[in-house]
Write an enzyme that holds these catalytic residues in place. Structure first.
Site, PDB file in Angstrom:
ATOM      1  N   GLY B  88       0.829  -1.202   0.000  1.00 33.77           N
ATOM      2  CA  GLY B  88       0.000   0.000   0.000  1.00 33.77           C
ATOM      3  C   GLY B  88       0.860   1.246   0.000  1.00 33.77           C
ATOM      4  CD  GLU B 332       0.039  -8.383   6.736  1.00 28.66           C
ATOM      5  OE1 GLU B 332       0.955  -9.122   7.138  1.00 28.66           O
ATOM      6  OE2 GLU B 332       0.223  -7.351   6.069  1.00 28.66           O
TER       7      GLU B 332
END
Lengths: 661, 573
Positions: B88, B332
């Protein structure tokens, strides 16, 4: 071509081209479909930028341009067969909605079926030439699937021989109709008809909403776009509010019901015919479920053959992710489902055409069952395809989340199918009504036919525990026919259970309606089981029609996987019903894992057989040649954010902030 | 998102009243909503404060090679598939990036380590030499985040830019470990635990609030012909869609508190060098991340679809919630991979139970492995299924059986001579199922434990207990085959459980609105025309839609394409 994909294709045990012919309904139809696709593919008039990089208004504009071009070219090429028109349209718009959908799919057909001769002359040719562009305004902001609840009124005024259309409340504003927001200048509006102080229920009216020539909204009409949505960016779904808006008496569609100049209402002779359109649309949606899921499977499986990750054994090269059992377990049951739904889609189309001939000869006897079946199958297939497409996306890991995978678009374009043309839960309950009716009929001694005939041999003692022991011996988990029987038993058991629970509630509460509501979760489960049985039956029934041995073998394995997977996911029903024993269930799970391994070598060829062109898939991950990484990089470089090296927001916001901190 | 602009515009007079349907739902209070809000916040003072302020790492191909002559690391992405993709803010915003790369020093590879890398000039923000960086293009959501790609061509960074809390490279290139290699996982665990509370659970909670409020404002069809159209929340089928999601939202909220507590305790221990809890912490964070993200994704989407057509409009706020949370299935740690990590932990401990003569000391979350036996479900009447002890045991039984079974199948394959890695892959689905069952048991057990803390407040205890019962029974009935499989439950008991489940739906119905109010989300944070506190759904939809740019700007497409087309056709006629 990517070497992994080439190797996979070479190793297939069957000829993918022949399977394509089977799915299309014959080699000639495959040829013609490709001919039409190539006509569009090679036409510079249909070229445009990648839609992913455009704003909603730009996408709307391109869709309008393509639709206008399409209408012209269809005439130039002389394509008139309804199915060929559909291929053409779907390929031009790559399976996405377009602003003229409702004009072509609802406005024109409704004129044809419900307009008088005089109205046809007044409206049809101008509409055919797009001088009149129409939509079909039924749904209101506060009212959807339950049509009787619509609030818009059309009140007849005999003095001026006009209808006064009115949206009395905020909930009565027409909301959602496609093409209404910006494109249409007319709408067929569904409204409660009032004449001589009486309400006669819903009728259809042709309402001019924009001025021909200037395209400005007419006085008394408030019309616009309902704003951004999950998907359907190309479509101007709209709202329409009418403020005592007058239209001539002759604008009510009066082929069936009529209002005379003095306000006398004349009843229609037969109303069942409107069922026909609904049945047609819903059976078409079953085919859409198959196509959308097939596209998603094509992308996820090709990507899983090209993507390498982790190690199965330390030191070995990273394997293709499709070699992981967990990945096979995510994707192959969905691939099997896609094939199952392809066959169900073809079956529905066939049945619709067959029954349509009966209907035109005045025989409506099969309509109730077909109506019940299409409602349930529309819900069953769209729910399954909906979660299946999403599962394919998630199976592609992070890249599935990027628009370059094409999967988010397939999902948002497909998911409204679960709520439009009849909300799925409501559809399941309609099917349940038919099932319960048939069940009651059998109990009162009359036999029932068609897909529910299994209710005939449902003498209740077969459900009793002492008889149950006889069942498991019947189920052969390697025989599609035998598995069909197992699904039949499950459907029978759940219909019977729902019917008995309904009876029990009736004893407690007296009101039929409250009892129905308190049994509705059971009823939906019964309908689902019925539909699941129908799908397994149609899939296994198709196997014997296939002459080509290698294809028959591979489809039989998919059919087995579909049926066994369904059992493992609903094992509670099969155990609870005494249809399978625990040890059979263990075998089911074992056999399912073997089938994953058996199907694995044919995975590439099986998705090739769906025969989607790259532009239809709209996916970098699903490219036929498998060259994904190079193309992903090229694709991203085209992103508007990459037009300059330093984005203007840096100078505007970040740089000033940095100097202050 | 575009609709965020709309919620700030001044509203008309309808905004001053509360929708009467919603108002009536709030009249019959069976418990104190404010008190429940305080409990959810962790105390009244926190409520007040809140209101005031308003994957497979080893496979990455990026390398960091230590050059002792200049005391620098040389970072390189050698191939196209090694290009960093997704981080990001990389595309446009970031000036520095935290990069994970394989560390090479003194000619040896030491595995993944973190490095701080400057990527853009601090003067003019242009990419530094050797760095190719950009936006990866449009995605389902996160339109405000410029997820980026990054290619590194032999970039040099100072030795000090390696993150060295747990290991470091000395100036001469010697690699020194501090603590254990597992400690590197700690960063990942921290992230996962934070995600539960910050990303997944709020998405599900918000979706539940919106869908439940809309379902009492929306009327459709009639339950009885003589009555007006019913609120759709009065339909059993709608309750069956929404209440299990609401129960899950509450379950996850309470479970998250306990996970964080355990995490804080263990974190402190690990920092002090005691890593006993690390394997369990790792397995637990992996399993909970996978399960909560799976269930929040499905739940949020289910709530969206339960709102019919309007759930498809961005103005409902639901599509944005769904597309945001749905990315969580892969970031994740991909969920399947995470479940399999939990499964490895389970398997290891199971084998320990099996091989040891005396009962070994098992980590807390799997102590049931030692005690769960081959018993039968003792339920005799419907109300027995409302006993937390009874259903917790049922989940323990199923989890233990599935773990045992997966270990057995794996053992069969390896003892028949199949390589252990191949055998693991061939039994992966079983391990997946075992891990899922284990996680389910953990959530049920933990929800029950949280419930006990509420015993002093009988009114709130009662409503939360119903949610806890529903959470457990919904899990049981959706995985019925597992409970019937070895005869643990009988068919007659299934009927009893189903009956108990249905009775809960109508009990929860009465409190549904208050239960969503208690989460105390402001209209601004819901950002939904369907889910606002005052329930003025239709007025807001109409007002917001009119503000759409498609209505405030002209229609060039008509002028450009349709009008000439008409003229052309007309001249031909």
């Amino acid at each position: 071509m990517n070497p992994d994909l080439r190797r996979e294709r070479d190793a297939a045990s069957f000829d993918a081209e022949k399977l394509t012919h089977i799915l299309d309904g014959g080699p000639e139809r495959t040829r013609r479909r490709r001919e039409i696709e190539n006509l569009i593919l090679n036409d510079p008039d249909f070229k445009h930028e990648d839609l992913n990089f455009l704003t909603r208004s730009q996408r709307y504009e391109i869709a309008v341009r393509k639709s206008a071009t399409m209408v012209k070219k269809l005439r130039d090429f002389g394509i008139a067969d309804p199915e060929e028109i559909m291929w053409f349209k779907s390929f031009v718009h790559r399976g996405r909605p377009e602003p003229l959908d409702l004009h072509l799919g609802m406005f024109l057909p409704t004129l044809l079926h419900q307009a008088t001769q005089e109205q046809q002359e007044r409206f049809f040719m101008p509409a055919w030439n797009l001088e009149i562009i129409g939509t079909y305004a039924q749904t209101e902001m506060g009212h959807g699937t339950h049509l009787r609840g619509l609030e818009t009124t059309a009140t007849y005024d005999p003095k001026t021989q006009e209808f006064i259309l009115n949206s009395p409340t905020v909930t009565s504003i027409k909301w959602w109709p496609g093409g209404l927001g910006k494109t249409s200048n007319h709408a067929i509006v569904l409204a409660q008809l009032y004449t001589k102080g009486e309400c006669y229920g819903l009728h259809a009216f042709i309402v001019p909403i924009r001025e021909i020539g200037t395209h400005k909204p007419l006085p008394g009409i408030i019309v616009g776009d309902i704003g951004p949505k999950f998907g359907y960016d190309e479509m101007d779904n709209g709202y329409l509010k009418m403020d005592n808006y007058r239209i001539p008496r002759e604008n009510m569609l009066m082929k069936y019901a009529q209002v005379k100049p003095d306000g006398t209402y004349v009843k229609p002779l037969n109303n069942k015919l409107t069922y026909g359109t609904m049945v047609f649309v819903r059976s078409f949606l079953v085919g859409e479920a198959a196509r959308s899921l097939s596209k998603a499977c094509t992308i996820a499986i090709r990507y899983s053959l090209v993507r390498h990750q982790s190690e199965i054994q330390p030191g070995d090269p990273e394997p293709q992710i499709l070699d992981f059992q967990t990945q096979q377990f995510k994707l192959f049951p969905l691939l099997a489902t896609a094939f199952a739904f392809q066959f169900v889609g073809a079956y529905m189309k066939e049945t619709y055409h067959r029954i349509n001939v009966d209907i035109s000869q005045g025989d409506l006897s099969e309509l109730p069952e077909l109506h019940a079946l299409t409602a349930g199958l529309k819900a069953f297939t769209s729910w399954t395809a909906n979660s299946g497409i999403e599962a394919c996306r998630m199976a592609c890991g992070g890249h599935g989340y990027s628009h370059c995978s094409g999967l988010p678009n397939i999902y948002v374009t497909f998911t409204p199918t679960c709520t439009f043309e009849g909300e799925n839960t409501v559809m399941m309950l309609q099917t349940a009504r038919f099932l319960i009716k048939s069940y009651d009929q059998v109990h009162s001694g009359k036999l029932v036919g068609g897909m529910v005939s299994y209710l005939n041999d449902l003498s209740s003692q077969r459900i009793q525990p002492q008889q149950v022991a006889a069942w498991p011996a019947m189920v052969d988990i390697n025989s599609p026919d035998s598995l069909t029987e197992a699904y039949k038993c499950r459907a029978a058991r759940l219909v019977e259970a729902a019917a008995r629970n309904l009876q029990a509630e009736l004893k407690h509460r007296k009101s039929k309606e409250i009892a129905w509501n308190l049994t509705s979760v059971d009823l939906v489960r019964a309908s689902e089981a019925h539909c699941h049985y129908v799908v397994v039956k149609i899939f296994s029934g198709n196997l014997s029609k296939i002459d080509d041995k290698p294809i028959q073998t591979v489809l039989k394995n998919l059919c087995l996987l579909y049926a066994l997977y369904g059992i493992s996911q609903n094992s509670g029903d099969f155990l609870q019903g005494g249809i399978l024993t625990e040890s059979q269930l263990t075998q089911v799970n074992q056999r399912m894992k073997e089938l994953l391994t058996i199907i694995r070598p044919n995975a590439a060829a099986l998705v090739d057989a769906f025969d989607f062109q790259d532009v239809s898939l709209g996916s970098v991950l699903g490219r036929y040649d498998g060259n994904i990484y190079e193309n992903m990089f090229e694709w991203a470089k085209k992103s508007p954010l990459n037009k300059t090296q330093v984005h203007e927001s840096y100078y505007k916001h970040l740089k000033p902030l940095q100097s202050k901190l | 998102m575009a609709n965020q602009i709309y919620s700030t515009v001044p509203r008309s007079s309808w905004n001053k009243r509360v929708n009467p349907d919603l108002d009536i739902e709030r009249k019959n209070k069976s418990f104190n909503v404010e008190r429940l809000t305080n409990i959810l916040d962790g105390g009244a003072e926190f409520t007040q404060k809140r209101r005031q302020v308003g994957t497979y790492l080893q496979g990455l191909e990026t390398t960091a090679t230590y050059d002792a002559s200049t005391q620098e690391f040389v970072l390189n992405t050698p191939t196209l598939s090694a290009t960093k993709w997704w981080p990001g803010d990389l595309g446009r915003t970031a000036t520095h990036a935290l990069i994970l790369a394989n560390l090479y020093s003194s000619g040896r590879c030491h595995g993944m380590h973190g490095f701080i890398l400057p990527i853009r000039s601090l003067q003019d923000h242009s990419p530094l030499p050797g760095i190719t960086v950009g936006d990866i293009g449009p995605k389902m959501n996160f339109e405000q985040t410029d997820n980026g790609f990054l290619q590194l061509d032999h970039i040099r960074i100072p030795r000090e830019n390696m993150l060295n809390r747990f290991s470091q490279v000395l100036p001469d290139g010697t690699y020194v470990k501090q603590g254990t290699p597992q400690s590197n996982y700690l960063t990942m665990i921290v992230l996962r635990v934070q995600l539960l509370a910050s990303e997944f659970i709020p998405a599900l909670v918000k979706a539940c609030i919106i869908a439940t409020r809309y379902s009492v404002v929306r009327h459709q069809s009639k339950i009885k012909p003589s009555e007006p159209e019913a609120k759709i929340l009065d339909y059993q089928t709608q309750q069956q869609k929404l209440f299990p999601q609401l129960a899950t939202a509450y379950a996850f909220h309470f479970i998250d508190e306990i996970v964080i507590e355990f995490f804080k305790k263990s974190y402190q221990e690990i920092i002090n060098g005691n890593i006993t809890n690390l394997p369990e912490l790792h397995a637990l964070s992996a399993g909970m991340k996978a399960m909560m993200s799976d269930h929040c994704i499905l739940g949020a989407e289910l709530c969206r679809r339960a709102c019919g057509g309007h759930g498809y409009s961005l103005l409902s706020g639901l599509p944005s919630l769904v597309t945001k949370v749905t990315a969580s299935c892969t970031y994740e740690g991909e969920n399947t991979v995470l479940y399999l990590q939990t499964a490895r932990f389970l398997l290891k401990n199971f084998l320990q139970v099996q091989s040891s003569q005396s009962t070994p000391t098992l980590p807390q979350s799997i102590q049931y492995l030692a005690s769960a036996g081959s018993g039968r479900c003792p339920a005799q009447r419907t109300s027995d299924f409302l006993s937390p002890q009874l259903y917790t045991e049922a989940f323990a039984h199923v989890a233990a059986r599935l773990i045992r079974n997966s270990a057995q199948k794996l053992h069969n394959l390896t003892s028949s001579g199949i390589d252990q890695y191949v055998a693991w892959n061939q039994t992966a689905i079983l391990h997946l199922q075992a891990a899922k069952a284990h996680c389910y048991h953990f959530t049920v057990k933990t929800f029950v434990e949280s419930l006990k803390k509420l015993e002093k407040e009988p009114e709130i205890y009662q409503v939360i207990k119903r949610l806890c019962d529903l959470y457990a029974l919904h899990g049981l009935l959706s995985n019925l085959g597992d409970f019937l499989y070895d005869g643990y439950m009988s068919r007659a008991q299934v009927e009893l459980a189903t009956e108990a489940y249905f009775s809960l739906l109508s009990l929860i119905r009465k409190d549904a609105i208050l239960l969503t109010d208690a989460f105390d989300f402001s209209d601004e944070s819901l950002n939904s025309a369907l889910g606002c506190y005052d329930g003025n759904v239709y007025e807001r939809l109409f007002e917001w839609a009119q503000l759409s740019p498609t209505n405030t700007e002209g229609n060039p497409a008509y002028e450009k394409y349709l009008r000439p087309f008409l003229k052309n056709n007309r001249s031909k006629l």
